[in-house]
Design a protein around this motif. Sequence first.
Motif, short mmCIF file in Angstrom:
data_model
loop_
_atom_site.label_atom_id
_atom_site.label_comp_id
_atom_site.label_asym_id
_atom_site.label_seq_id
_atom_site.Cartn_x
_atom_site.Cartn_y
_atom_site.Cartn_z
N ASP A 50 0.81 -1.22 0.00
CA ASP A 50 0.00 0.00 0.00
C ASP A 50 0.85 1.27 0.00
OD1 ASP A 50 1.02 0.07 2.55
OD2 ASP A 50 -0.92 -0.01 3.57
N LEU A 51 2.16 1.11 -0.14
CA LEU A 51 3.10 2.24 -0.23
C LEU A 51 3.05 3.14 0.99
CD1 LEU A 51 2.78 3.29 -3.99
CD2 LEU A 51 4.00 1.38 -2.97
N SER A 52 2.85 2.52 2.14
CA SER A 52 2.80 3.31 3.37
C SER A 52 4.18 3.62 3.93
CB SER A 52 1.98 2.57 4.43
OG SER A 52 2.55 1.30 4.71
N ALA A 53 5.21 2.88 3.50
CA ALA A 53 6.56 3.09 4.02
C ALA A 53 7.60 2.69 2.98
CB ALA A 53 6.77 2.30 5.31
N PRO A 54 8.65 3.48 2.81
CA PRO A 54 9.69 3.14 1.84
C PRO A 54 10.34 1.78 2.10
CG PRO A 54 9.95 5.40 2.61
CD PRO A 54 8.92 4.76 3.48
N GLU A 55 10.45 1.39 3.37
CA GLU A 55 11.13 0.15 3.71
C GLU A 55 10.49 -1.06 3.05
OE1 GLU A 55 10.19 2.46 5.89
OE2 GLU A 55 12.18 3.29 6.34
N ARG A 84 2.03 12.02 -2.09
CA ARG A 84 2.36 11.15 -0.95
C ARG A 84 2.95 9.82 -1.40
NH1 ARG A 84 -0.81 7.38 1.34
NH2 ARG A 84 -2.72 8.23 0.40
N LEU A 85 2.32 9.17 -2.35
CA LEU A 85 2.78 7.86 -2.78
C LEU A 85 4.07 7.96 -3.58
CD1 LEU A 85 -0.60 6.18 -3.79
CD2 LEU A 85 0.60 6.10 -1.60
N THR A 86 4.20 9.01 -4.39
CA THR A 86 5.42 9.18 -5.17
C THR A 86 6.61 9.44 -4.27
OG1 THR A 86 4.16 9.98 -7.08
CG2 THR A 86 6.52 10.48 -7.04
N ARG A 87 6.42 10.17 -3.20
CA ARG A 87 7.52 10.39 -2.26
C ARG A 87 8.00 9.09 -1.64
NH1 ARG A 87 5.20 15.98 0.37
NH2 ARG A 87 6.42 17.43 -0.91
N THR A 88 7.07 8.18 -1.36
CA THR A 88 7.46 6.87 -0.84
C THR A 88 8.31 6.12 -1.86
OG1 THR A 88 5.44 6.72 0.48
CG2 THR A 88 6.59 4.66 0.03
N VAL A 89 7.90 6.16 -3.12
CA VAL A 89 8.67 5.52 -4.18
C VAL A 89 10.05 6.16 -4.32
CG1 VAL A 89 8.77 5.07 -6.66
CG2 VAL A 89 6.61 4.78 -5.44
N LEU A 90 10.10 7.47 -4.29
CA LEU A 90 11.38 8.18 -4.38
C LEU A 90 12.33 7.77 -3.26
CD1 LEU A 90 10.23 11.80 -5.33
CD2 LEU A 90 11.64 10.29 -6.74
N TYR A 135 -4.67 18.98 -9.70
CA TYR A 135 -3.50 19.53 -10.39
C TYR A 135 -2.50 20.13 -9.40
CZ TYR A 135 -5.98 18.80 -14.77
OH TYR A 135 -6.62 18.23 -15.83
N ALA A 136 -2.98 20.68 -8.30
CA ALA A 136 -2.07 21.17 -7.26
C ALA A 136 -1.26 20.00 -6.69
CB ALA A 136 -2.86 21.85 -6.15
N ASP A 137 -1.91 18.86 -6.53
CA ASP A 137 -1.23 17.65 -6.08
C ASP A 137 -0.15 17.24 -7.08
OD1 ASP A 137 -0.56 15.18 -4.92
OD2 ASP A 137 -2.33 14.17 -5.71
N LEU A 138 -0.49 17.27 -8.37
CA LEU A 138 0.48 16.87 -9.39
C LEU A 138 1.66 17.85 -9.46
CD1 LEU A 138 -1.94 15.70 -12.22
CD2 LEU A 138 -0.53 14.26 -10.74
N ARG A 139 1.38 19.14 -9.26
CA ARG A 139 2.49 20.11 -9.25
C ARG A 139 3.42 19.86 -8.08
NH1 ARG A 139 -1.90 23.47 -10.75
NH2 ARG A 139 -1.71 24.16 -12.94
N GLU A 140 2.85 19.52 -6.94
CA GLU A 140 3.68 19.20 -5.78
C GLU A 140 4.48 17.93 -6.02
OE1 GLU A 140 3.27 18.63 -0.91
OE2 GLU A 140 1.51 19.10 -2.12
N MET A 141 3.86 16.95 -6.67
CA MET A 141 4.57 15.73 -7.02
C MET A 141 5.74 16.04 -7.95
SD MET A 141 3.26 12.50 -9.35
CE MET A 141 3.37 13.55 -10.84
N GLU A 142 5.50 16.87 -8.96
CA GLU A 142 6.57 17.22 -9.89
C GLU A 142 7.71 17.95 -9.18
OE1 GLU A 142 5.60 19.00 -13.57
OE2 GLU A 142 3.94 17.62 -14.02
N ALA A 143 7.36 18.79 -8.20
CA ALA A 143 8.40 19.48 -7.43
C ALA A 143 9.23 18.49 -6.62
CB ALA A 143 7.75 20.51 -6.51
N ALA A 144 8.57 17.47 -6.07
CA ALA A 144 9.31 16.44 -5.33
C ALA A 144 10.26 15.69 -6.25
CB ALA A 144 8.32 15.47 -4.67
N LEU A 145 9.83 15.41 -7.45
CA LEU A 145 10.71 14.75 -8.43
C LEU A 145 11.91 15.62 -8.75
CD1 LEU A 145 7.98 13.41 -10.88
CD2 LEU A 145 9.43 12.01 -9.42
#
Length: 210
Positions: A50-55, A84-90, A135-145
């Motif tokens: 469920d991508l709740s933790a990077p580990e 949130r989920l993309t940051r876990t993947v990163l 779209y605000a969520d996607l912009r934040e995701m792109e910034a995290a990338l």
Amino acid sequence: MKLTVFGATGGIGQEIVRQALTTGHEVTAVVRDPARFTVTGPNLTVVRDDLSAPETVRPAVAGRDAVLSGLGARSRKDAGVATRLTRTVLDAMEAEGVRRLLVVSAGPVGPEAEGDGMLDRTMRGLVSAVLKDVYADLREMEAALAGSATDWTVVRPPRLQNKPLTGSYRTVVGGFPRRGRFIARADVAHAMLAMTEDPGTVKQGVGVAY
């Protein structure tokens, strides 16, 4: 190639898995609910997470040549999940030293196409207003990338359709195709797989449309 696909139960994610298997790649599909995942194949591994933790995600990305993600909000009430989920993947990728990452965003998040007329600009504005939280969520995701150590690519399609693969579409690195209003999920998946080994798309947003 050894590929990991997140959001593999979504329309684009399933297409990525299906097409990757067809072309001979080894695929790990990460899903929250395996019952919703219908793709099969001898070179496919399905991982429940469920991508709740990077580990817990690290084993799924360890040793992979590339990671592709179709993660995102299914509706306006889901706004926030992409970041949130993309940051876990990163975090999992950076811990394992895996660099290549391709994700789906949306056309209105990137720059407008050069030469678009009033109709296209108006429609873009209306859609952006209705889906502003998504779209605000996607912009934040792109910034995290952009702040990550990965060799990322953001793929930005317009309105998505459930139509067969054509393999015929336009892409613009750093921009968006003029009058690009639609594209099939299957062709977005095709474009993402093609970009996986394209160095010209690294650390770039790429508009894709018919």
